[in-house]
Design an enzyme around this catalytic site. Structure first.
Site, PDB file in Angstrom:
ATOM      1  N   TYR A 292       0.502  -5.975 -12.765  1.00  0.00           N
ATOM      2  CA  TYR A 292      -0.900  -6.343 -12.950  1.00  0.00           C
ATOM      3  C   TYR A 292      -0.899  -7.763 -13.520  1.00  0.00           C
ATOM      4  O   TYR A 292      -0.263  -8.010 -14.542  1.00  0.00           O
ATOM      5  CB  TYR A 292      -1.568  -5.416 -13.956  1.00  0.00           C
ATOM      6  CG  TYR A 292      -1.536  -3.953 -13.568  1.00  0.00           C
ATOM      7  CD1 TYR A 292      -2.620  -3.356 -12.912  1.00  0.00           C
ATOM      8  CD2 TYR A 292      -0.420  -3.159 -13.855  1.00  0.00           C
ATOM      9  CE1 TYR A 292      -2.592  -2.009 -12.563  1.00  0.00           C
ATOM     10  CE2 TYR A 292      -0.387  -1.816 -13.497  1.00  0.00           C
ATOM     11  CZ  TYR A 292      -1.474  -1.246 -12.854  1.00  0.00           C
ATOM     12  OH  TYR A 292      -1.438   0.079 -12.509  1.00  0.00           O
ATOM     13  N   HIS A 303      -6.448  -3.169  -9.831  1.00  0.00           N
ATOM     14  CA  HIS A 303      -5.454  -2.708  -8.878  1.00  0.00           C
ATOM     15  C   HIS A 303      -4.169  -3.516  -9.135  1.00  0.00           C
ATOM     16  O   HIS A 303      -4.242  -4.710  -9.375  1.00  0.00           O
ATOM     17  CB  HIS A 303      -6.041  -3.009  -7.495  1.00  0.00           C
ATOM     18  CG  HIS A 303      -5.156  -2.696  -6.353  1.00  0.00           C
ATOM     19  ND1 HIS A 303      -4.987  -1.417  -5.883  1.00  0.00           N
ATOM     20  CD2 HIS A 303      -4.411  -3.496  -5.556  1.00  0.00           C
ATOM     21  CE1 HIS A 303      -4.170  -1.449  -4.852  1.00  0.00           C
ATOM     22  NE2 HIS A 303      -3.800  -2.690  -4.631  1.00  0.00           N
ATOM     23  N   LYS A 334      -0.409  -3.911  -1.574  1.00  0.00           N
ATOM     24  CA  LYS A 334       0.316  -4.699  -2.573  1.00  0.00           C
ATOM     25  C   LYS A 334       1.281  -5.618  -1.833  1.00  0.00           C
ATOM     26  O   LYS A 334       1.596  -5.385  -0.673  1.00  0.00           O
ATOM     27  CB  LYS A 334       1.091  -3.777  -3.518  1.00  0.00           C
ATOM     28  CG  LYS A 334       0.179  -2.765  -4.237  1.00  0.00           C
ATOM     29  CD  LYS A 334       0.946  -1.932  -5.230  1.00  0.00           C
ATOM     30  CE  LYS A 334       0.180  -0.668  -5.615  1.00  0.00           C
ATOM     31  NZ  LYS A 334      -1.164  -0.922  -6.154  1.00  0.00           N
TER      32      LYS A 334
END
Lengths: 357, 357
Positions: A292, A303, A334
């Site tokens: 993060y 997210h 991601k």
């Protein structure tokens, strides 16, 4: 028209320059004629735009070099997608001299040493007579292994055993986040097997900086905090916690359960924290960490943006392993990021993602 | 109430039987009292339903056994999900004697040898006084390795380094499909590096049985067909194709590029075809194959149902590797299936998928 093999190029005379180079970007001009790389000649034979090379048709010509079929498949794919492209050959194209079209890869770092490329692909509508490159493409079969040091400024075109092509864009991203923390000191706890528990931790450790997990479960307000072994080692090094054991003992315990990988993971964890990111376990995604970049509080956690895998700097990828990691990361939105770690703890970051040219 | 350690159980007297066993399914009755496994005692201490064991509170008690904290985390998670459960202990629970609730795992094969389980979990609303099991749970830390032979009739509870739990259901599925093919013979072609090309193949080879890929690309009508090396070896063995080389030469070429893995993959490919499935490359998913169970024609091809990875029968999984494969397969709505292959080519199938109890 017919061509003839001359060393490792195919020469075609007559009006070949106009037919192949000027109008379609094949080969290099040589007066009236052109010199074609074998993969270009193969494509012209396949399309029926060239009749033969030394009497060989497409089928025969494909056998002149062992890897020609793999290169042909990638060359053909780009042509079908509407790109002009050139094989990288000494004296024809020096991939590193040309400007890179950054629109397709925002975080390329130009300072990285350029890796070997097999093809340069021009932006759509451009060709070898322009001065712009969309992709530097390196072609690999699914069974070849790929050294990490050669990646970072090229697109891998992986040709699998059934001749389908997977494109992977490789870049050297900057890793930075905006998370700050103001850590307490000497918080007491116990080391239990391969984790630690802080029995009365100050709230900010978890709430503001997202260290550990509440023992009572997600969403629990307060209470004991569990730390992973890598969090434990990092926080011991910072003087934040006091477990009655020293850092060396925790590192020793880490090495006992996962060998050198523990040192690599601790180096990567430390680098990520120092860059302002919060690393948490990536276990559910088969990675070392998810990260993060901008944590203000656990309650407003966004997210996680990256999956990070810590690897030795001299690691060689099996393309299938790379395909697996990148596919999974893409599926959960991601970016797959590899932390290439030297024995002295220096880290190079490598991002890899799927690309549709 | 207080308990006392007696060997590896905690004994509690008084009305403990009624309080712990009869009303909540903890422990085994011993007259008025109960004998608790350490993990049960830890949970009662954590909840405050037991005051101490030999004067120890929860914090101290957690240190009596090295792995108690990991077992406690899983035990607690099932309790919080509303299940009663019992540790597997000799003389208390023999997990293999009890009926299995098949509603949660349709393709369990009862004939498989039961693996070691740490906990048996009863269906919701049931307890140790009933005769039914919902899950046999085996607890592993993320750093322990897991032998494939021990999997197939249990749920793995993997506790990761941050103490989150991933549940993986393991079964021994039956592998069967309804694809039939009527193969031609002696179709000519060329072996080129690690693939083959059939220049004038009969249509049914691709259209009906989904062998190979059209050289001209997906969706091409007719034309040359590319075969992977494993398809090539299989079809040579069937007498379907003739490349002017024998099967041994192709297998040799396969071994040169991927070692023993080629033999394993060929054995798995053959078993899948013989079972009526169509295996195609799983490269984009990081697997060996994806499979279609019921192919009538390539034009009406459905979704592939399984991802198959060929592994040596004595393989030991790293939980992270298992997590990666299973997560990816789940994300693309396929079932992760491992083909455990002995050196003589016998195959056991193992399916693993995520489970939310």
């Amino acid at each position: 028209m017919e061509g003839r093999l001359d060393g490792d190029v195919v020469r075609v005379g007559g009006d070949a320059r106009q037919r192949y180079y000027d109008s379609s970007g094949y080969g290099r001009p040589t007066g009236e004629g052109v010199a074609l790389a074998p993969v270009e000649a193969a494509h012209l034979l396949f399309r029926g735009d060239l009749d033969a090379v030394d009497g060989m048709g497409f089928r025969k010509f494909l056998s002149v070099e062992d890897r020609l079929v793999v290169r042909f498949l990638v060359y053909k794919d780009f042509r079908e997608r509407g790109f002009y492209l050139s094989p990288v050959r000494e004296g024809w194209i020096d991939a590193d001299d040309l400007a890179h079209d950054d629109s397709t890869a925002a975080d390329h770092d130009r300072s990285t040493d350029g890796p070997r490329a097999d093809l340069v692909v021009y932006p759509q509508g451009k060709g070898p007579w322009d001065d712009e490159i969309a992709y530097r493409v390196r072609i690999v079969g699914e069974r070849e292994s790929i050294r990490t040091s050669s990646l970072g400024r090229c697109v891998l075109a992986v040709v699998d055993e059934e001749s389908e092509i997977t494109y992977l864009d490789t870049t050297r991203p900057a890793i930075d986040g905006s998370t700050t923390d103001d850590l307490p000191t000497n918080v007491a706890g116990d080391l239990l097997a391969d984790r630690a528990i802080l029995w009365n931790p100050p709230d900010e450790l978890y709430e503001a900086a997202f260290y550990g997990q509440r023992l009572a479960g997600r969403g629990a307000e307060g209470g004991p905090l569990q730390l992973s072994l890598v969090e434990t080692a990092f926080l011991l090094g910072e003087g934040t916690i006091d477990l009655g054991v020293d850092l060396a003992a925790v590192v020793e315990r880490g090495r006992r359960v996962e060998g050198e990988r523990f040192d690599r993971r601790l180096a990567v964890y430390t680098a990520l924290r120092e860059a302002g990111l919060v690393p948490k376990t990536g276990f559910k995604f088969g990675a070392d960490f998810r990260t993060y970049a901008d944590v203000e509080s656990v309650d407003s956690l966004g997210h996680s943006e990256r999956l990070v895998r810590a690897l030795p700097a001299d690691h060689a990828f099996a393309p299938r392993e790379l395909s697996l990691d990148v596919r999974l990361a893409g599926g959960v939105h991601k970016r797959m990021t590899f932390a290439l770690t030297t024995p002295t703890g220096e880290i190079d970051w490598l991002a890899v993602e799927r690309l549709t040219p």
